[in-house]
Motif scaffolding. Structure first.
Motif, PDB file in Angstrom:
ATOM      1  N   LYS A   1      62.120   2.937  29.394  1.00 46.65           N
ATOM      2  CA  LYS A   1      61.957   4.058  30.303  1.00 46.65           C
ATOM      3  C   LYS A   1      63.162   4.999  30.279  1.00 46.65           C
TER       4      LYS A   1
ATOM      5  N   LYS B   1      65.339   8.094  29.565  1.00 49.78           N
ATOM      6  CA  LYS B   1      65.020   9.485  29.277  1.00 49.78           C
ATOM      7  C   LYS B   1      65.758   9.941  28.028  1.00 49.78           C
TER       8      LYS B   1
ATOM      9  N   THR C   1      63.647  23.623  26.608  1.00 48.24           N
ATOM     10  CA  THR C   1      63.305  22.723  27.714  1.00 48.24           C
ATOM     11  C   THR C   1      64.545  22.239  28.483  1.00 48.24           C
TER      12      THR C   1
ATOM     13  N   TRP D   1      65.519  19.463  38.642  1.00 42.89           N
ATOM     14  CA  TRP D   1      64.220  19.801  38.052  1.00 42.89           C
ATOM     15  C   TRP D   1      63.822  21.261  38.255  1.00 42.89           C
TER      16      TRP D   1
ATOM     17  N   LYS E   1      60.967  21.307  35.643  1.00 41.52           N
ATOM     18  CA  LYS E   1      60.640  20.143  34.823  1.00 41.52           C
ATOM     19  C   LYS E   1      59.342  19.505  35.307  1.00 41.52           C
ATOM     20  N   LEU E   2      58.445  19.231  34.378  1.00 44.60           N
ATOM     21  CA  LEU E   2      57.196  18.555  34.679  1.00 44.60           C
ATOM     22  C   LEU E   2      57.186  17.121  34.167  1.00 44.60           C
ATOM     23  N   GLN E   3      57.842  16.885  33.027  1.00 46.41           N
ATOM     24  CA  GLN E   3      57.840  15.552  32.431  1.00 46.41           C
ATOM     25  C   GLN E   3      58.992  15.414  31.450  1.00 46.41           C
ATOM     26  N   ASP E   4      59.723  14.302  31.532  1.00 45.75           N
ATOM     27  CA  ASP E   4      60.770  13.998  30.558  1.00 45.75           C
ATOM     28  C   ASP E   4      60.172  13.321  29.335  1.00 45.75           C
ATOM     29  N   GLN E   5      60.829  13.506  28.193  1.00 41.46           N
ATOM     30  CA  GLN E   5      60.523  12.656  27.043  1.00 41.46           C
ATOM     31  C   GLN E   5      61.158  11.290  27.306  1.00 41.46           C
TER      32      GLN E   5
ATOM     33  N   PHE F   1      56.682   8.227  26.839  1.00 47.38           N
ATOM     34  CA  PHE F   1      56.061   9.550  26.755  1.00 47.38           C
ATOM     35  C   PHE F   1      56.723  10.347  25.642  1.00 47.38           C
TER      36      PHE F   1
ATOM     37  N   ALA G   1      58.867  16.262  26.103  1.00 48.01           N
ATOM     38  CA  ALA G   1      59.311  16.815  27.385  1.00 48.01           C
ATOM     39  C   ALA G   1      58.459  18.047  27.673  1.00 48.01           C
TER      40      ALA G   1
END
Length: 279
Positions: free
Chosen positions: A31, A33, A49, A94, A113-117, A122, A125
């Protein structure tokens, strides 16, 4: 003897506990980032990003000289430059907000920010970007019926990046923008583009950056072109200094997405730089 017997009886449970502990450690590791896909807040013209950290205040000077095609008469672009001054602040980790002014436009934006790599999770990013710009080039002497709202342009982007390695990061940016006023009658006010860009690290503090935006519904016969930019980043630790050549003298989103006048094939390009200082 009893101690040895007790140890043998507990060994399977200890093994299971160890496996559970290692499993937990692996779970935490997966998990983690992925950070620093891009060092700069922009690749060249295209937003990256990267966001400002909470409480960080940025002062950015973005400069685009005139076209080098002007030759000696225009001092190879040193005359008639476009300069943007931008103030940017990280409200939290964020959400970043900014305000800017250039000869072409006043520009206000948000980046969130919506989503981290996630490493081993996931794959990309995802960051949202919106801006509201006011066209500063429209003059009432040329357009007597000009209204205030005619100056407004709205931009919405989804920035999707992936850091493939310590050296290579790529990004794609589906974009919608709406100009209340277009100076080419056949052009729709609502316009669509898709930007692509990347960064390749060539040394400890140096990288090569490239970005390009394809306009998806440009009117036939339009005098404008798709912007292509190539440059380098120098990370000095305190700030990132970006130097580049681009086919767009406009710096705000609507300026380079919809109103790029330069053409690499004709040598009609602009030298520029972005100087970023963090406080």
């Amino acid at each position: 003897m009893r101690k040895i017997t007790l140890l043998l009886l507990l060994l399977p449970f200890l093994s299971f506990s160890q496996d559970d502990l290692l499993s937990g450690i692996d779970s935490v590791a997966t998990k983690e980032k992925v950070s620093s896909a891009f060092k700069g807040l922009k690749i060249v013209n295209l937003e990256s990003t990267k966001l400002a950290a909470k409480g960080d205040f940025y002062f950015i000077v973005a400069h685009r000289f005139a076209s080098v095609k002007t030759g000696f008469e225009g001092f190879f672009g040193l005359d008639n430059a476009n300069t943007q001054l931008k103030f940017l602040y990280g409200l939290n980790n964020w959400l970043t907000v900014s305000a800017a002014r250039s000869e072409f436009a006043y520009d206000f934006s948000t980046k969130f920010k919506l989503q981290d790599q996630i490493e081993n999770g996931f794959p990309v990013a995802i960051v949202g970007f919106t801006s509201l710009a006011f066209n500063n080039t429209l003059k009432e002497t040329n357009y007597p019926n000009l209204k205030f709202e005619d100056r407004m342009t709205y931009v919405a982007q989804l920035l999707i990046s992936r850091k493939f390695s310590e050296n290579l990061s790529l990004e794609i940016a589906p974009t919608f923008f709406h100009e209340n006023f277009v100076d080419f009658d056949a052009q729709d006010n609502s316009q669509y583009a898709i930007g692509v860009g990347g960064r390749y690290k060539i040394a400890k503090r140096w990288s090569v950056n490239v970005d390009y935006a394809a306009h998806l519904n440009r009117a036939s016969g339009s005098p404008y072109n798709n912007p292509l930019s190539i440059g380098v980043d120098l990370d000095t630790g305190g700030h990132v200094f970006q130097m580049h050549f681009t086919s767009s003298q406009g710096i705000h989103e609507a300026g380079f997405l919809g109103q790029t006048t330069g053409d690499w094939s004709k040598g009609d390009i602009f030298f520029g730089f972005n100087l970023v200082r963090v406080f």
